[in-house]
Design a protein around this motif. Structure first.
Motif, PDB file in Angstrom:
ATOM      1  N   MET A  93       0.850  -1.203   0.000  1.00  0.00           N
ATOM      2  CA  MET A  93       0.000   0.000   0.000  1.00  0.00           C
ATOM      3  C   MET A  93       0.879   1.245   0.000  1.00  0.00           C
ATOM      4  O   MET A  93       1.828   1.348   0.779  1.00  0.00           O
ATOM      5  CB  MET A  93      -0.921  -0.012   1.220  1.00  0.00           C
ATOM      6  N   ALA A  94       0.567   2.174  -0.877  1.00  0.00           N
ATOM      7  CA  ALA A  94       1.369   3.391  -0.989  1.00  0.00           C
ATOM      8  C   ALA A  94       1.243   4.249   0.269  1.00  0.00           C
ATOM      9  O   ALA A  94       0.181   4.325   0.886  1.00  0.00           O
ATOM     10  CB  ALA A  94       0.927   4.186  -2.205  1.00  0.00           C
ATOM     11  N   LYS A  95       2.329   4.884   0.627  1.00  0.00           N
ATOM     12  CA  LYS A  95       2.316   5.774   1.789  1.00  0.00           C
ATOM     13  C   LYS A  95       1.606   7.068   1.456  1.00  0.00           C
ATOM     14  O   LYS A  95       1.648   7.557   0.320  1.00  0.00           O
ATOM     15  CB  LYS A  95       3.747   6.064   2.244  1.00  0.00           C
ATOM     16  N   THR A  96       0.966   7.651   2.463  1.00  0.00           N
ATOM     17  CA  THR A  96       0.318   8.949   2.275  1.00  0.00           C
ATOM     18  C   THR A  96       1.365  10.058   2.299  1.00  0.00           C
ATOM     19  O   THR A  96       2.497   9.852   2.756  1.00  0.00           O
ATOM     20  CB  THR A  96      -0.714   9.210   3.376  1.00  0.00           C
ATOM     21  N   ASP A  97       0.971  11.240   1.810  1.00  0.00           N
ATOM     22  CA  ASP A  97       1.877  12.398   1.860  1.00  0.00           C
ATOM     23  C   ASP A  97       2.339  12.668   3.288  1.00  0.00           C
ATOM     24  O   ASP A  97       3.514  12.980   3.533  1.00  0.00           O
ATOM     25  CB  ASP A  97       1.175  13.644   1.310  1.00  0.00           C
ATOM     26  N   LEU A  98       1.399  12.559   4.239  1.00  0.00           N
ATOM     27  CA  LEU A  98       1.733  12.839   5.637  1.00  0.00           C
ATOM     28  C   LEU A  98       2.749  11.829   6.168  1.00  0.00           C
ATOM     29  O   LEU A  98       3.702  12.201   6.864  1.00  0.00           O
ATOM     30  CB  LEU A  98       0.465  12.820   6.499  1.00  0.00           C
TER      31      LEU A  98
END
Length: 241
Positions: free
Chosen positions: A1-6
């Motif tokens: 799962m891709a990491k969020t900007d935060l």
């Protein structure tokens, strides 16, 4: 799962702002610190470097963002990262984000993914307090203007020809057109008014254009705020504030 900007931003290892500044030949005396990782630049740095050769300016504009808000900021930061990676001495200039877009679908102005500015939360939420100062300055003018009318209106200002609006750093459409001074006479003179978003205020424009503190004062004093009942313009300086 891709990491969020935060998540990406919070996992980044921040360098002290002095270390960042020294890479582009900025001395510690030129910095006004806001913690370890943020600082403002003293305007005197312009005079110190006025005889140096100008660099090249690349303007990134007119990009349609995705629904997630990836547009000019993300492209600009990515471009700056790329230029630095190939050895170019590169500095990015971004506008300070307004809280309206930050809390909306559009998001903030720190970029996104691995092309973002850190500390991201600080940048998007109040930063160094400039937005608050601009908002307060703008609304202080409104307060003095309405108080002048209430206290006898020596300048003969026409309440129906007040051009100055209050401002708030939020997208609140219900405040675009309002009526003020309702209720007892002690609440002031009734008139139509409204709110702009802070970044669209004339105070913001004046701050961006000013070259010194005295230039800022001069520009603020010459802002048009209303017309009198003879049709003559009324400026901030006429209020003697």
């Amino acid at each position: 799962m891709a990491k969020t900007d935060l998540e990406i931003a919070q996992e980044a290892t921040l360098k002290p702002i002095l270390e960042v500044a020294q890479k582009i030949d900025i001395d510690e005396d030129d910095l006004e610190y806001y913690g370890k990782y943020k600082a403002k630049l003293n305007l005197d740095i312009l005079k110190k470097n006025e005889n140096k050769k100008d660099g090249k300016l690349i303007l990134v504009t007119a990009i349609n963002p995705t629904k997630a808000g990836e547009g000019k900021s993300t492209t600009t930061v990515g471009l700056g990262d790329g230029l630095n990676r190939i050895g170019k001495k590169t500095v990015i200039a971004l506008r300070e984000p307004s809280l309206g877009p930050v809390f909306g679908l559009k998001g903030g102005a720190a970029g996104g993914g691995y092309a973002q500015v850190v500390p991201m939360e600080d940048l998007n939420l109040h930063f160094t307090g400039d937005m608050h100062a601009i908002t307060t300055c703008n609304n202080l003018i409104s307060t003095c203007l309405d108080n002048h009318i209430h206290q006898g209106n020596e300048l003969n200002i026409d309440p129906e020809r007040v051009t100055w609006k209050r401002c708030l750093d939020m997208n609140d459409r219900t405040l675009r057109q309002i009526e003020i001074g309702l209720g007892p006479k002690s609440n002031g003179v009734e008139r139509k008014d409204g709110f702009n978003i802070t970044v669209a205020s004339e105070v913001m424009a004046v701050l961006c254009l000013s070259s010194s503190l005295m230039d800022l004062k001069e520009r603020l004093s010459n802002m048009l705020i209303a017309y009198n009942k003879d049709g003559d313009p009324v400026y901030v300086k006429d209020l003697k504030i």
